[in-house]
Motif scaffolding. Structure first.
Motif: not given
Length: 102
Positions: A60-86
């Motif tokens: 979540d945003r607590r792990f970003c710098e104060i001047t940053e916002v979050t953007q949803p991230a999907w990555v390829p995994t062994a069982d999914s071409p688009q996995c939402f991981i954070g």
């Protein structure tokens, strides 16, 4: 003697760098649940998404710098071409704080 000590130091630094580079989790060989769980458990983690690609993913945003916002991230995994991981952190733009009303 001095050259051999310098050489030994250089070799040690290269080995340490190589070991550190190999320690990143590699998403394409992991399940979607495992990668998402890793981000959730650690809060922020650098994950490889391909042989030469990687990024830092956050819970979540607590792990970003104060001047940053979050953007949803999907990555390829062994069982999914688009996995939402954070999320990834990105520099905030004016519209992130003051959306335009149309």
């Amino acid at each position: 003697m001095r050259i051999s000590v310098l050489s030994l130091g250089l070799v040690a630094a290269l080995v340490a760098t190589a070991v550190h580079a190999q320690s990143r989790p590699y998403a394409p060989r992991m399940s979607c649940r495992a990668v998402a769980g890793l981000v959730a458990a650690r809060g922020a983690v650098v994950i490889s998404t391909g042989p030469t690609t990687y990024d830092r993913y956050v819970r979540d945003r607590r792990f970003c710098e104060i001047t940053e916002v979050t953007q949803p991230a999907w990555v390829p995994t062994a069982d999914s071409p688009q996995c939402f991981i954070g999320y990834t952190c990105k520099e905030a733009e004016t519209e992130d704080f003051f959306p335009r009303w149309r």
